[in-house]
Write an enzyme that holds these catalytic residues in place. Structure first.
Site, PDB file in Angstrom:
ATOM      1  CE  LYS A 103      12.415  20.699  28.366  1.00 57.67           C
ATOM      2  NZ  LYS A 103      13.589  20.230  29.087  1.00 57.67           N
ATOM      3  CG  ASN A 104      13.332  22.880  31.735  1.00 54.38           C
ATOM      4  OD1 ASN A 104      13.177  21.691  31.437  1.00 54.38           O
ATOM      5  ND2 ASN A 104      14.063  23.711  31.014  1.00 54.38           N
ATOM      6  CB  CYS A 200      27.347   9.295  30.994  1.00 57.05           C
ATOM      7  SG  CYS A 200      28.101   8.632  29.521  1.00 57.05           S
ATOM      8  NE  ARG A 205      23.262  12.121  30.523  1.00 55.00           N
ATOM      9  CZ  ARG A 205      22.346  11.179  30.497  1.00 55.00           C
ATOM     10  NH1 ARG A 205      22.701   9.916  30.460  1.00 55.00           N
ATOM     11  NH2 ARG A 205      21.078  11.494  30.507  1.00 55.00           N
ATOM     12  CG  ASP A 388      16.807  25.833  27.448  1.00 61.23           C
ATOM     13  OD1 ASP A 388      17.886  25.242  27.233  1.00 61.23           O
ATOM     14  OD2 ASP A 388      16.132  25.668  28.480  1.00 61.23           O
ATOM     15  NE  ARG A 481      14.092  14.394  25.640  1.00 58.37           N
ATOM     16  CZ  ARG A 481      15.191  14.155  26.300  1.00 58.37           C
ATOM     17  NH1 ARG A 481      16.253  13.771  25.660  1.00 58.37           N
ATOM     18  NH2 ARG A 481      15.246  14.290  27.611  1.00 58.37           N
TER      19      ARG A 481
HETATM   20  N1  EPU Z   1      26.779  21.672  35.621  1.00 53.64           N
HETATM   21  C1  EPU Z   1      27.832  20.994  36.152  1.00 53.64           C
HETATM   22  N2  EPU Z   1      27.578  20.159  37.191  1.00 53.64           N
HETATM   23  C2  EPU Z   1      26.331  19.967  37.705  1.00 53.64           C
HETATM   24  C3  EPU Z   1      25.262  20.671  37.159  1.00 53.64           C
HETATM   25  C4  EPU Z   1      25.519  21.527  36.099  1.00 53.64           C
HETATM   26  O1  EPU Z   1      28.952  21.125  35.703  1.00 53.64           O
HETATM   27  O2  EPU Z   1      26.189  19.178  38.647  1.00 53.64           O
HETATM   28  C5  EPU Z   1      27.014  22.548  34.486  1.00 53.64           C
HETATM   29  C6  EPU Z   1      26.321  22.026  33.233  1.00 53.64           C
HETATM   30  O3  EPU Z   1      27.080  21.075  32.567  1.00 53.64           O
HETATM   31  C7  EPU Z   1      26.123  23.255  32.435  1.00 53.64           C
HETATM   32  C8  EPU Z   1      25.861  24.312  33.506  1.00 53.64           C
HETATM   33  O4  EPU Z   1      26.406  23.795  34.713  1.00 53.64           O
HETATM   34  O5  EPU Z   1      27.296  23.568  31.737  1.00 53.64           O
HETATM   35  C9  EPU Z   1      24.405  24.652  33.716  1.00 53.64           C
HETATM   36  O6  EPU Z   1      23.680  23.485  33.986  1.00 53.64           O
HETATM   37  P1  EPU Z   1      22.331  23.490  34.819  1.00 53.64           P
HETATM   38  O7  EPU Z   1      22.480  22.494  35.910  1.00 53.64           O
HETATM   39  O8  EPU Z   1      21.921  24.869  35.166  1.00 53.64           O
HETATM   40  O9  EPU Z   1      21.346  22.922  33.749  1.00 53.64           O
HETATM   41  P2  EPU Z   1      20.280  21.825  34.042  1.00 53.64           P
HETATM   42  O10 EPU Z   1      19.617  22.114  35.317  1.00 53.64           O
HETATM   43  O11 EPU Z   1      20.848  20.489  33.830  1.00 53.64           O
HETATM   44  C10 EPU Z   1      18.235  23.037  33.094  1.00 53.64           C
HETATM   45  C11 EPU Z   1      17.255  22.750  32.025  1.00 53.64           C
HETATM   46  C12 EPU Z   1      17.927  22.953  30.690  1.00 53.64           C
HETATM   47  C13 EPU Z   1      18.438  24.389  30.613  1.00 53.64           C
HETATM   48  C14 EPU Z   1      19.393  24.664  31.776  1.00 53.64           C
HETATM   49  C15 EPU Z   1      19.850  26.103  31.861  1.00 53.64           C
HETATM   50  C16 EPU Z   1      15.878  21.097  33.066  1.00 53.64           C
HETATM   51  C17 EPU Z   1      15.372  19.700  33.075  1.00 53.64           C
HETATM   52  N3  EPU Z   1      16.773  21.383  32.153  1.00 53.64           N
HETATM   53  O12 EPU Z   1      19.284  22.087  32.889  1.00 53.64           O
HETATM   54  O13 EPU Z   1      16.923  22.758  29.738  1.00 53.64           O
HETATM   55  O14 EPU Z   1      19.126  24.576  29.419  1.00 53.64           O
HETATM   56  O15 EPU Z   1      18.731  24.355  33.011  1.00 53.64           O
HETATM   57  O16 EPU Z   1      18.766  26.946  32.073  1.00 53.64           O
HETATM   58  O17 EPU Z   1      15.446  21.915  33.859  1.00 53.64           O
HETATM   59  C18 EPU Z   1      16.102  22.301  27.623  1.00 53.64           C
HETATM   60  O18 EPU Z   1      14.980  22.488  28.122  1.00 53.64           O
HETATM   61  O19 EPU Z   1      16.301  22.182  26.391  1.00 53.64           O
HETATM   62  C19 EPU Z   1      17.230  22.227  28.522  1.00 53.64           C
HETATM   63  C20 EPU Z   1      18.415  21.759  28.140  1.00 53.64           C
END
Ligand code: EPU
Length: 503
Positions: A103-104, A200, A205, A388, A481
């Site tokens: 997915k990711n 958000c 977010r 995850d 999802r």
């Molecule tokens: N963060 C910030 N600011 C940003 C980006 C991230 O503060 O601009 C913080 C987040 O709030 C969080 C941490 O940094 O506390 C890590 O966030 P990250 O950006 O690494 O996560 P993401 O890219 O939004 C992806 C996956 C998530 C997975 C995380 C960690 C996707 C679409 N989502 O999220 O997947 O948990 O990396 O590996 O790639 C899931 O599949 O259930 C899921 C939540």
């Protein structure tokens, strides 16, 4: 009254939260205030990047909106068909199962395919999940011609004509990965508007790294009451950094830099295998990217990217869940498409618990015969223990013979499962240091439980597979999802599980 006292005096019954315990906190990210602080932003302050030409503007109205909706992302994402899963536990799972495509990685590739002005992109091994369907709808809303051949798990994208720069509220509001479409819109149409997100996105977010990165590349980012508008005459390579190695942030900034003239260096990049797969895909499109997997990526902007063909890597989280399904039921599964190398620390933790992995050529055999041992888990970016899989291993540890300790460090409050497991008769608490303590072993009992988010939901399915009686998990949409054909795949392995309309 403390839990143990309550237990001794008989004031606490299995299946209830013991008196004085905190309610489960759900799956919110950082608090708005924390997030703004992390980003070095204050409400109402305009951030200017190099040369004062570009800016990120945060409005105080948006910031107050954040305070009201610190877990808004979760409730928004509940939108979807009213389904629930019924699981009757007790069957050890046996057989062969196919791990879905990641997915990711797939979501990022769908967005990246819109960077190509000519030709058709073919993506194979795309997981048939709701998030992919949302990404397809979003690409279509922008004018791309996208066909998802679900039976073949193949997606064909023709993005020669993009007709809209607006990511519409009805999709963007419930699909956080919408921000991944911004780079293509900036390069192709010079602007992007994300509707229905407002505060958000920059706050609870947590997408501030993305917006700050776009700004450093030369975009003007303006957050308004209910939308974010990003404009870029022409992006230009720059030196970027991520405060923490954000998974999607790394991919999004690499995409944005790939067509920006000059050299972009991104410090503190994510190392997740999906990031490397996205880099491989972009490289096939003609991007010039080096340093993937080192934490410091260099992107030299090229003048155009071309449509290509790519097979999405297997989903290591789906594979981990299936391994835990074998473990929690005391079964034996053959996982087709699971890469043990991609498990990172997850592999070692499961082995410590008593799970056996045996690679048989390209198939990974997973078996659990021994009594499960308790575990100590700290989530961290790859190759650390994947956040995850934190909920799934919490469910598994309920059966372990002793006390397990689990600490989430990536997302604040990703402990929505705690209260649900207690409803099933587990003894799980969150201590004052925000560590989850699982007092095993417990005999889980089926009941109605709430999937607060995707990973809580799939963890509850796992719990249900091992529980006495029937477990009803809703809303099923959240599980759908991210995990494909859950009931069908588990049924072929001997599970008693059905998906049904909630009515
Ligand atoms: N963060 C910030 N600011 C940003 C980006 C991230 O503060 O601009 C913080 C987040 O709030 C969080 C941490 O940094 O506390 C890590 O966030 P990250 O950006 O690494 O996560 P993401 O890219 O939004 C992806 C996956 C998530 C997975 C995380 C960690 C996707 C679409 N989502 O999220 O997947 O948990 O990396 O590996 O790639 C899931 O599949 O259930 C899921 C939540």
């Amino acid at each position: 009254m403390e839990y143990w006292t309550a237990r001794k005096t008989g004031d606490w019954r299995p299946g209830e939260l013991p008196p004085g315990w905190p309610e489960a906190t759900g799956d919110s990210d950082l608090s708005p205030a924390d997030s703004l602080e992390l980003a070095g932003l204050e409400p109402g302050r305009e951030l200017r990047s190099t040369g004062g030409l570009t800016s990120v503007r945060l409005h105080s109205a948006a910031a107050s909106h954040l305070a009201q909706h610190s877990d808004g992302s979760r409730s928004e994402m509940n939108d979807g068909p009213q389904t629930r899963y019924r699981v009757r536990g007790g069957n050890p799972l046996q057989g062969t199962v196919f791990v879905q495509g990641a997915k990711n990685a797939a979501l990022k590739m769908i967005a990246a395919s819109l960077l190509a002005e000519k030709g058709r992109t073919v993506l194979r091994n795309v997981p048939v999940i709701e998030d992919v369907r949302r990404a397809v709808e979003l690409a279509q809303a922008l004018g791309a011609v996208v066909k998802f051949h679900e039976a073949e798990r193949t997606l064909v994208v023709d993005a020669s004509e993009l007709t809209s720069s607006v990511l519409p509220a009805e999709i963007a509001r419930r699909f956080r990965a919408s921000v991944l479409f911004v780079p293509a819109l900036l390069h192709r149409l010079g602007e992007a508007t994300i509707e229905g997100v407002g505060g958000c996105n920059l706050g609870s977010r947590n997408l501030d790294f993305h917006y700050r990165g776009f700004a450093r590349l030369g975009a003007i980012v303006d957050e308004q009451e209910d939308k974010i508008h990003i404009k870029a005459g022409k992006l230009q390579g720059a030196h970027l950094y991520l405060d923490t190695p954000s998974h999607t942030g790394t991919e999004n900034l690499i995409m944005a830099a790939s067509l920006a003239p000059g050299t972009t260096i991104i410090d503190n990049c994510a190392l997740e295998p999906e990031v490397l797969d996205v880099i491989a895909f972009l490289s096939k499109m003609g991007a010039d990217i080096s340093g993937g997997g080192t934490g410091f990526v260099t992107v030299r902007g090229v003048s155009q990217l071309t449509a290509t063909e790519h097979t999405v890597m297997p989903d290591r989280i789906d594979a981990g869940v299936l391994a835990m399904a074998a473990a929690i039921t005391g079964g034996e599964l053959n996982l087709v498409g699971a890469s043990l190398a991609d498990f990172g620390v997850v592999r070692w933790k499961l082995e410590q618990m008593g799970v056996d992995f045996t690679p048989k050529g390209a198939v990974l055999q997973v078996r659990r015969e021994r009594t499960l041992r308790p575990i100590n888990v700290i989530t961290s970016p790859y190759p650390g223990f994947a956040t995850d899989l934190q909920s799934p291993i919490m469910a598994l540890s309920c059966l372990a013979d002793g006390t397990s300790y689990i600490r989430e460090t990536i997302f604040d409050g990703r402990y929505g499962l705690v209260g649900e497991l207690n409803k099933m008769g587990a003894k799980v608490e969150v201590d004052s240091g925000n560590v989850v303590i699982v007092h095993g072993p417990s005999t889980l009992k089926g009941t109605k439980v709430v999937a607060h988010d995707l990973r809580t939901g799939i963890a509850l399915i796992l719990a249900g597979l091992s529980a006495e009686g029937e477990t009803v998990v809703a809303p099923g949409y959240l599980i759908d999802r991210g995990h494909a054909a859950v009931a069908e795949r588990l049924t072929t392995l001997g599970a008693d599980i059905t998906a049904e309309e909630s009515g």
